[in-house]
Write a protein that holds these residues in place. Structure first.
Motif, mmCIF file in Angstrom:
data_model
loop_
_atom_site.group_PDB
_atom_site.id
_atom_site.type_symbol
_atom_site.label_atom_id
_atom_site.label_comp_id
_atom_site.label_asym_id
_atom_site.label_seq_id
_atom_site.Cartn_x
_atom_site.Cartn_y
_atom_site.Cartn_z
ATOM 1 N N ALA A 14 55.324 85.037 51.868
ATOM 2 C CA ALA A 14 54.043 85.186 52.739
ATOM 3 C C ALA A 14 54.213 84.827 54.059
ATOM 4 C CB ALA A 14 52.806 85.225 52.075
ATOM 5 N N MET A 15 54.795 83.636 54.234
ATOM 6 C CA MET A 15 54.959 83.148 55.363
ATOM 7 C C MET A 15 56.049 83.369 56.492
ATOM 8 S SD MET A 15 52.305 80.782 55.031
ATOM 9 C CE MET A 15 52.495 79.353 56.095
ATOM 10 N N VAL A 46 51.316 90.473 53.638
ATOM 11 C CA VAL A 46 50.348 90.958 52.688
ATOM 12 C C VAL A 46 49.860 92.384 52.906
ATOM 13 C CG1 VAL A 46 47.906 90.635 51.975
ATOM 14 C CG2 VAL A 46 49.216 88.501 52.277
ATOM 15 N N GLU A 47 49.688 92.688 54.070
ATOM 16 C CA GLU A 47 49.549 94.083 54.196
ATOM 17 C C GLU A 47 50.690 95.271 53.817
ATOM 18 O OE1 GLU A 47 48.020 97.343 57.784
ATOM 19 O OE2 GLU A 47 48.173 94.936 58.348
ATOM 20 N N ALA A 50 43.753 86.952 53.794
ATOM 21 C CA ALA A 50 44.326 88.519 54.325
ATOM 22 C C ALA A 50 44.264 89.519 53.104
ATOM 23 C CB ALA A 50 45.781 87.912 54.358
ATOM 24 N N LEU A 51 43.874 88.801 51.665
ATOM 25 C CA LEU A 51 43.705 89.478 50.585
ATOM 26 C C LEU A 51 42.418 90.365 50.528
ATOM 27 C CD1 LEU A 51 45.667 87.504 47.805
ATOM 28 C CD2 LEU A 51 46.127 89.687 48.626
ATOM 29 N N GLU A 52 41.533 89.949 51.473
ATOM 30 C CA GLU A 52 39.805 90.057 51.213
ATOM 31 C C GLU A 52 39.933 91.701 51.540
ATOM 32 O OE1 GLU A 52 37.081 88.943 50.504
ATOM 33 O OE2 GLU A 52 38.311 87.230 49.749
ATOM 34 N N ASN A 106 56.851 95.686 61.123
ATOM 35 C CA ASN A 106 55.166 95.884 60.974
ATOM 36 C C ASN A 106 55.071 95.984 59.354
ATOM 37 O OD1 ASN A 106 56.093 98.623 60.397
ATOM 38 N ND2 ASN A 106 55.534 99.331 62.365
ATOM 39 N N ALA A 107 53.795 96.269 59.081
ATOM 40 C CA ALA A 107 53.108 96.722 57.637
ATOM 41 C C ALA A 107 53.931 97.488 57.130
ATOM 42 C CB ALA A 107 51.870 96.564 57.629
#
Length: 353
Positions: A10-11, A21-22, A48-50, A308-309
């Motif tokens: 994730a980093m 995460v997205e 981020a998971l929120e 990007n995501a």
């Protein structure tokens, strides 16, 4: 039945936690059976998971704040493999806590850690970096090696062809992928001795495999759509890849400059916008994101650092398909099927040399 978890660094990547995460959340919508191991700073990952409750419910966090930067040399990364997000994601694959790992971090570091941690499969001397490129046909083309091995012998090229064909069957759905060696010409007499010998080996064993091999292709034919797998050494492959990417950017920049040069050009742009948007989509690297290190005892996928995501989602989706289709087992079976024949041919070449 649930499938093995995917470990996500994730980093890694230019944008870090938010985009990784997205991207994982987008990919999970297409692969709902998968669970995730998100490796990195727990506080930032939880934040981020929120915005992604579906991913949060199917994920576990493995905490670390140590990150491999883009400037770290592979030797430096190896010394910190056990404490960094990249190293811990790959180690999770070795330990059986995940079935595959995805990272957008430093390519050299990822290659070094993955190779040392997972080791190469039986029958494979060196892993290769493979990626999908767009073509004018109805298929993407698998190209390998793209930089993991600057110099390759006959045996390496033959192994790359076998691995590339197995990968192509998974991602393109073609039963017998069309495999070619990258060369400076299509004649049998062109190229290095290693290329010519590899061609002879592949011609002799391709009947035992689900592949169609018919010699060489040139760099200007890679994206024409009449080949499914292009095999080369890492030096030539990396040069060819950057030339293709640079040409795509050149064409895009040239079109933008042309369409803004006058009022008539601007009007022409409005008329042709659907076509230019289609071209932009076809050439967008995010739509083909996800390079794979083939030949390891485990699946490791490299995402573009600038993805990007949507690009990260594509890389994760590639990882999921490789797990679903058991690509490692397919490569093992193909190697076993042709191992004796190819070894006999190569020995014959060595004796006659």
């Amino acid at each position: 039945m649930s499938l093995p978890r995917i470990a996500v660094d994730a980093m890694g990547g230019d944008e870090g936690v938010r985009v990784m995460v997205e991207g994982a959340a987008l990919a999970r919508r297409r692969h709902e059976r998968f669970k995730f191991l998100l490796v990195g700073d727990e506080t930032r990952i939880k934040a981020a998971l929120e915005s992604h409750p579906n991913l949060r419910a199917s994920s576990e966090i493995l905490h670390t704040q140590d990150v491999i930067s883009g400037e770290d040399k592979p030797s430096q990364a190896l010394r910190r493999a056990k404490t960094t997000s990249m190293g811990m994601a790959i180690h999770a694959v070795k330990a059986g806590d995940a079935g595959a790992a995805v990272s957008g971090g430093n390519t050299g570091a990822l290659m070094a850690i993955a190779k040392l941690t997972l080791r190469t499969m039986p029958g494979i001397d060196r892993p290769a970096l493979a990626a999908l490129l767009p073509t004018l046909g109805d298929n993407d083309v698998v190209m390998l090696d793209l930089g993991a091995n600057t110099e390759c012998d006959t045996r390496n090229l033959v192994q790359f062809a076998i691995m590339g064909a197995a990968y192509s069957r998974v991602v393109t759905g073609r039963d017998a992928p069309r495999v070619r060696l990258l060369n400076i010409g299509t004649e049998d007499t062109k190229g290095t001795e290693e290329l010519r010998d590899a061609a002879n080996v592949l011609k002799s064993v391709s009947g035992d495999l689900s592949m169609s091999f018919d010699g060489f292709t040139e760099a200007d034919k890679v994206c024409r759509g009449d080949v499914d797998v292009v095999v080369t050494d890492g030096f030539s492959g990396n040069v060819a890849l950057k030339a293709i990417e640079g040409t795509a950017r050149f064409v895009g920049d040239l079109l933008r400059r042309s369409f803004s040069s006058s009022l008539r050009s601007k009007i022409g742009f409005l008329v042709s916008r659907p076509a230019t948007e289609l071209l932009k989509h076809h050439l967008d690297p995010n739509n083909h994101n996800g390079a794979v290190f083939l030949g390891l005892n485990g699946i490791v996928v490299k995402s573009h650092g600038s993805a990007n995501a949507a690009g990260v989602a594509n890389a994760v989706a590639v990882t999921a398909r490789l797990l679903e289709e058991n690509v490692t087992e397919r490569i093992t079976a193909d190697l076993a099927r042709v191992g004796a024949d190819s070894l006999r041919v190569m020995r014959g070449q060595e004796e006659s040399a």
